[in-house]
Write an enzyme that holds these catalytic residues in place. Structure first.
Site, PDB file in Angstrom:
ATOM      1  N   LYS A 229      31.692 -12.337  -1.545  1.00 40.58           N
ATOM      2  CA  LYS A 229      31.944 -13.706  -2.037  1.00 40.58           C
ATOM      3  C   LYS A 229      31.061 -14.000  -3.253  1.00 40.58           C
ATOM      4  CE  LYS A 229      29.700 -17.541  -0.431  1.00 40.58           C
ATOM      5  NZ  LYS A 229      29.181 -18.546  -1.328  1.00 40.58           N
ATOM      6  N   ASN A 230      29.757 -13.782  -3.103  1.00 41.40           N
ATOM      7  CA  ASN A 230      28.858 -14.234  -4.164  1.00 41.40           C
ATOM      8  C   ASN A 230      28.979 -13.403  -5.435  1.00 41.40           C
ATOM      9  OD1 ASN A 230      28.053 -16.415  -2.720  1.00 41.40           O
ATOM     10  ND2 ASN A 230      26.162 -15.501  -1.950  1.00 41.40           N
TER      11      ASN A 230
ATOM     12  N   ARG B 201      29.670 -24.254  -5.605  1.00 43.50           N
ATOM     13  CA  ARG B 201      28.506 -24.075  -6.471  1.00 43.50           C
ATOM     14  C   ARG B 201      28.854 -23.235  -7.706  1.00 43.50           C
ATOM     15  NH1 ARG B 201      23.313 -25.806  -7.363  1.00 43.50           N
ATOM     16  NH2 ARG B 201      24.573 -27.441  -6.490  1.00 43.50           N
TER      17      ARG B 201
ATOM     18  N   CYS C  72      27.340 -25.730  -0.640  1.00 44.90           N
ATOM     19  CA  CYS C  72      26.809 -26.125   0.665  1.00 44.90           C
ATOM     20  C   CYS C  72      25.524 -26.942   0.498  1.00 44.90           C
ATOM     21  CB  CYS C  72      26.501 -24.874   1.498  1.00 44.90           C
ATOM     22  SG  CYS C  72      27.979 -24.055   2.105  1.00 44.90           S
TER      23      CYS C  72
ATOM     24  N   ARG D  61      18.978 -27.849  -4.695  1.00 41.78           N
ATOM     25  CA  ARG D  61      19.785 -27.016  -5.584  1.00 41.78           C
ATOM     26  C   ARG D  61      19.825 -27.492  -7.041  1.00 41.78           C
ATOM     27  NH1 ARG D  61      24.691 -24.232  -2.310  1.00 41.78           N
ATOM     28  NH2 ARG D  61      23.887 -22.480  -3.469  1.00 41.78           N
ATOM     29  N   PRO D  62      18.658 -27.639  -7.672  1.00 38.98           N
ATOM     30  CA  PRO D  62      18.670 -28.023  -9.092  1.00 38.98           C
ATOM     31  C   PRO D  62      19.186 -26.876  -9.963  1.00 38.98           C
ATOM     32  CG  PRO D  62      16.451 -27.426  -8.423  1.00 38.98           C
ATOM     33  CD  PRO D  62      17.299 -27.357  -7.180  1.00 38.98           C
ATOM     34  N   ILE D  63      19.525 -27.195 -11.233  1.00 41.04           N
ATOM     35  CA  ILE D  63      19.974 -26.121 -12.133  1.00 41.04           C
ATOM     36  C   ILE D  63      19.093 -26.070 -13.385  1.00 41.04           C
ATOM     37  CG2 ILE D  63      22.357 -26.075 -11.271  1.00 41.04           C
ATOM     38  CD1 ILE D  63      23.152 -27.624 -13.846  1.00 41.04           C
TER      39      ILE D  63
ATOM     40  N   ASP E 162      20.819 -15.897   3.450  1.00 41.88           N
ATOM     41  CA  ASP E 162      22.186 -16.102   3.943  1.00 41.88           C
ATOM     42  C   ASP E 162      22.421 -15.455   5.318  1.00 41.88           C
ATOM     43  OD1 ASP E 162      22.598 -17.445   1.604  1.00 41.88           O
ATOM     44  OD2 ASP E 162      23.660 -15.811   0.608  1.00 41.88           O
TER      45      ASP E 162
ATOM     46  N   ILE F  12      13.571 -19.936   0.926  1.00 41.90           N
ATOM     47  CA  ILE F  12      14.439 -20.158  -0.254  1.00 41.90           C
ATOM     48  C   ILE F  12      15.017 -21.571  -0.283  1.00 41.90           C
ATOM     49  CG2 ILE F  12      16.416 -19.265  -1.588  1.00 41.90           C
ATOM     50  CD1 ILE F  12      14.334 -17.087  -1.237  1.00 41.90           C
TER      51      ILE F  12
ATOM     52  N   ARG G 215      35.222 -20.690   3.522  1.00 40.37           N
ATOM     53  CA  ARG G 215      34.784 -20.528   2.131  1.00 40.37           C
ATOM     54  C   ARG G 215      34.314 -19.110   1.858  1.00 40.37           C
ATOM     55  NH1 ARG G 215      31.303 -25.604   0.190  1.00 40.37           N
ATOM     56  NH2 ARG G 215      31.468 -24.415  -1.702  1.00 40.37           N
TER      57      ARG G 215
HETATM   58  N1  EPU Z   1      16.331 -23.016  -8.084  1.00 36.34           N
HETATM   59  C1  EPU Z   1      15.687 -23.923  -8.894  1.00 36.34           C
HETATM   60  N2  EPU Z   1      16.210 -24.161 -10.132  1.00 36.34           N
HETATM   61  C2  EPU Z   1      17.325 -23.535 -10.587  1.00 36.34           C
HETATM   62  C3  EPU Z   1      17.982 -22.605  -9.747  1.00 36.34           C
HETATM   63  C4  EPU Z   1      17.453 -22.370  -8.482  1.00 36.34           C
HETATM   64  O1  EPU Z   1      14.676 -24.515  -8.513  1.00 36.34           O
HETATM   65  O2  EPU Z   1      17.740 -23.787 -11.732  1.00 36.34           O
HETATM   66  C5  EPU Z   1      15.784 -22.776  -6.721  1.00 36.34           C
HETATM   67  C6  EPU Z   1      16.751 -23.276  -5.638  1.00 36.34           C
HETATM   68  O3  EPU Z   1      16.605 -24.647  -5.389  1.00 36.34           O
HETATM   69  C7  EPU Z   1      16.379 -22.402  -4.467  1.00 36.34           C
HETATM   70  C8  EPU Z   1      16.019 -21.065  -5.116  1.00 36.34           C
HETATM   71  O4  EPU Z   1      15.708 -21.377  -6.496  1.00 36.34           O
HETATM   72  O5  EPU Z   1      15.272 -22.921  -3.807  1.00 36.34           O
HETATM   73  C9  EPU Z   1      17.118 -20.025  -5.063  1.00 36.34           C
HETATM   74  O6  EPU Z   1      18.259 -20.442  -5.768  1.00 36.34           O
HETATM   75  P1  EPU Z   1      19.308 -19.435  -6.434  1.00 36.34           P
HETATM   76  O7  EPU Z   1      19.588 -19.935  -7.804  1.00 36.34           O
HETATM   77  O8  EPU Z   1      18.858 -18.027  -6.270  1.00 36.34           O
HETATM   78  O9  EPU Z   1      20.576 -19.678  -5.528  1.00 36.34           O
HETATM   79  P2  EPU Z   1      22.057 -19.986  -5.963  1.00 36.34           P
HETATM   80  O10 EPU Z   1      22.419 -19.155  -7.143  1.00 36.34           O
HETATM   81  O11 EPU Z   1      22.289 -21.445  -6.030  1.00 36.34           O
HETATM   82  C10 EPU Z   1      23.060 -18.051  -4.554  1.00 36.34           C
HETATM   83  C11 EPU Z   1      24.127 -17.952  -3.510  1.00 36.34           C
HETATM   84  C12 EPU Z   1      23.624 -18.540  -2.204  1.00 36.34           C
HETATM   85  C13 EPU Z   1      22.345 -17.822  -1.777  1.00 36.34           C
HETATM   86  C14 EPU Z   1      21.312 -17.854  -2.920  1.00 36.34           C
HETATM   87  C15 EPU Z   1      20.069 -17.060  -2.613  1.00 36.34           C
HETATM   88  C16 EPU Z   1      26.118 -18.087  -4.837  1.00 36.34           C
HETATM   89  C17 EPU Z   1      27.314 -18.869  -5.243  1.00 36.34           C
HETATM   90  N3  EPU Z   1      25.299 -18.660  -3.976  1.00 36.34           N
HETATM   91  O12 EPU Z   1      22.827 -19.451  -4.715  1.00 36.34           O
HETATM   92  O13 EPU Z   1      24.629 -18.281  -1.261  1.00 36.34           O
HETATM   93  O14 EPU Z   1      21.800 -18.441  -0.651  1.00 36.34           O
HETATM   94  O15 EPU Z   1      21.901 -17.347  -4.121  1.00 36.34           O
HETATM   95  O16 EPU Z   1      20.385 -15.734  -2.359  1.00 36.34           O
HETATM   96  O17 EPU Z   1      25.934 -16.964  -5.267  1.00 36.34           O
HETATM   97  C18 EPU Z   1      25.838 -18.589   0.709  1.00 36.34           C
HETATM   98  O18 EPU Z   1      26.531 -17.616   0.369  1.00 36.34           O
HETATM   99  O19 EPU Z   1      25.902 -19.129   1.839  1.00 36.34           O
HETATM  100  C19 EPU Z   1      24.905 -19.153  -0.262  1.00 36.34           C
HETATM  101  C20 EPU Z   1      24.372 -20.357  -0.140  1.00 36.34           C
END
Ligand code: EPU
Length: 418
Positions: A22-23, A92, A116, A121-123, A304, A326, A397
């Protein structure tokens, strides 16, 4: 909304075939808009997150065709239109269109993504990276307007090895002028899968899978064929299930290296496993040992799999601890497990204790997110009696054909409209 109904406690045995990740797939589909010709992606899972991305591609004017698990995407004539908020919020991964459209058109307007509710989840890391490449960002009413005269390669150090930021910045940098270095990059298998896809189109990316990724910008990306890597979270979920109630369950089409951290924990728990080149055979032991689990970025124990693992720990003989590093809000499944008879307690927002073994009983429970849902499916399968899981759409999902796959190994499980 759907619900999943399970009559539990049947011994499960047979084969489960793992689908594409998925990811990975949710990043590959937006990445396809960068291609100046048609791309073909195989092993794409049929899950609702991919349906939402298809909806976005259609909205932008891409031609998308799907036959079984193979999807062809022609984005050569897409328009740079605003993606409606309702669609962007469905998942996301809609944020990967930020990097991809910025790279292609030097301008993108995007709403804050959905996904989710497992934390804030900031960007900010994505946006900071776009700015480092030369983009200007305006935020208005939950919408980001990102523009650049040109994108120029630079050195970007991520404060945290974020999966999403690493992928988004690879997408943004792939056609930038000069060389971009992403340091403290995420190393998950899907990062490598996305980099390989872009390289198959003619990009020049090296170092994916290590903490430093180098991207030399190119002008044109051509047609290619690419395959989605097997889903190591789906793999892990079924490995955990087999460890609780399996009798010779073989999980096929996997890359064992991607689940090394889980294998090592299951060994510690006393689970006998036969690991093949692309499969793993598991039977549940009589007694499971308790474990301490700490989630970490890859190759550490994946967040995950933390929630599915919590279900296994309700069956372990003694006190187990989970430290979730995380996400801030990834323990809601524990309340539901307690309703079924588990003994779990949240010590802080990031630490939980689970005392086992406890017999679980079928109950009406609700999924709060995708992996919490997976945790409850596993609980329902080992519980006495009937479990009804509400909000099962979360589960759909990310787990392709979950009901069919589990039915094939002997589970009594069905999906119904709520
Ligand atoms: N973070 C920040 N700022 C950012 C981005 C992330 O502070 O700009 C923080 C997040 O708040 C979190 C940590 O960094 O505490 C990790 O975030 P990451 O960006 O790695 O996660 P993501 O890209 O939003 C993906 C997967 C998630 C999985 C995480 C960690 C996708 C679509 N989602 O999320 O998958 O938990 O990486 O491996 O790829 C799931 O599949 O159930 C799922 C939630």
């Amino acid at each position: 909304m759907h619900k999943i109904i399970i009559e539990g406690n049947n011994k499960l045995s047979g084969k489960i075939r793992i689908s594409g990740s998925k990811n990975s797939a949710v990043a590959l589909v937006p990445a396809a808009v960068l291609c100046d010709e048609e791309v073909t992606i195989a092993n794409v899972p049929s899950i609702s997150d991919i349906d939402a991305l298809d909806e976005i591609l259609n909205h932008l004017g891409a031609t998308v065709t799907r036959v079984d698990d193979v999807i062809k995407i022609d984005s050569s004539k897409i328009e740079n239109k605003l993606i409606p908020e309702k669609v962007a919020k469905k998942l996301r991964a809609s944020y990967y269109f930020m990097g991809a459209l910025l790279s292609k058109f030097k301008r993108v307007e995007m709403y804050f993504p959905g996904g989710c509710s497992i934390g804030a989840r900031p960007i900010n890391l994505h946006l900071k990276g776009f700015e480092a490449l030369g983009a200007k960002i305006k935020e208005e009413d939950n919408m980001f307007i990102i523009t650049a005269d040109k994108l120029v390669g630079t050195k970007i150090n991520l404060d945290f090895a974020s999966v999403g930021a690493t992928i988004n910045l690879m997408l943004a940098a792939v056609k930038a002028e000069g060389t971009t270095i992403i340091s403290n990059a995420a190393k998950e298998p899907h990062i490598v899968n996305v980099a390989t896809f872009l390289n198959n189109m003619g990009a020049k990316i090296s170092g994916a899978g290590t903490s430093e990724i180098k991207i030399v910008g190119v002008d044109y990306l051509h047609s290619c064929f690419h395959e989605v890597v097997p889903d190591y979270i789906e793999t892990g979920t079924y490995m955990i299930l087999a460890s609780m109630i399996g009798k010779n369950i073989t999980i096929e089409n996997i890359i064992p290296e991607h689940v090394e951290s889980l294998i090592s924990k299951l060994e510690e728990a006393g689970v006998p496993m036969e690991i093949g080149i692309d499969s793993i055979k598991i039977s549940a032991p009589d007694v499971l040992n308790p474990l301490n689990i700490k989630t970490q970025v890859y190759p550490g124990f994946p967040t995950d799999l933390q929630q599915p693992m919590a279900t296994l720990l309700t069956q372990a003989n003694g006190k187990s601890m989970i430290n979730e590093t995380i996400w801030e809000n990834r323990f809601l499944n524990l309340l539901e497990l307690n309703k079924m008879g588990a003994t779990t307690e949240l010590l802080t927002t990031s630490k939980a204790v689970i005392i086992g073994p406890t017999k679980l009983k079928g109950k009406k429970v609700a999924a709060s997110d995708l992996r919490a849902g997976a945790s409850l499916v596993l609980a329902g399968l080992i519980a006495e009696g009937t479990t009804v899981i509400e909000n099962a759409d979360y589960i759909l999902r990310g787990y392709e054909g979950i009901v069919e796959k589990l039915t094939k190994i002997g589970a009594k499980i069905r999906l119904e409209e709520e």
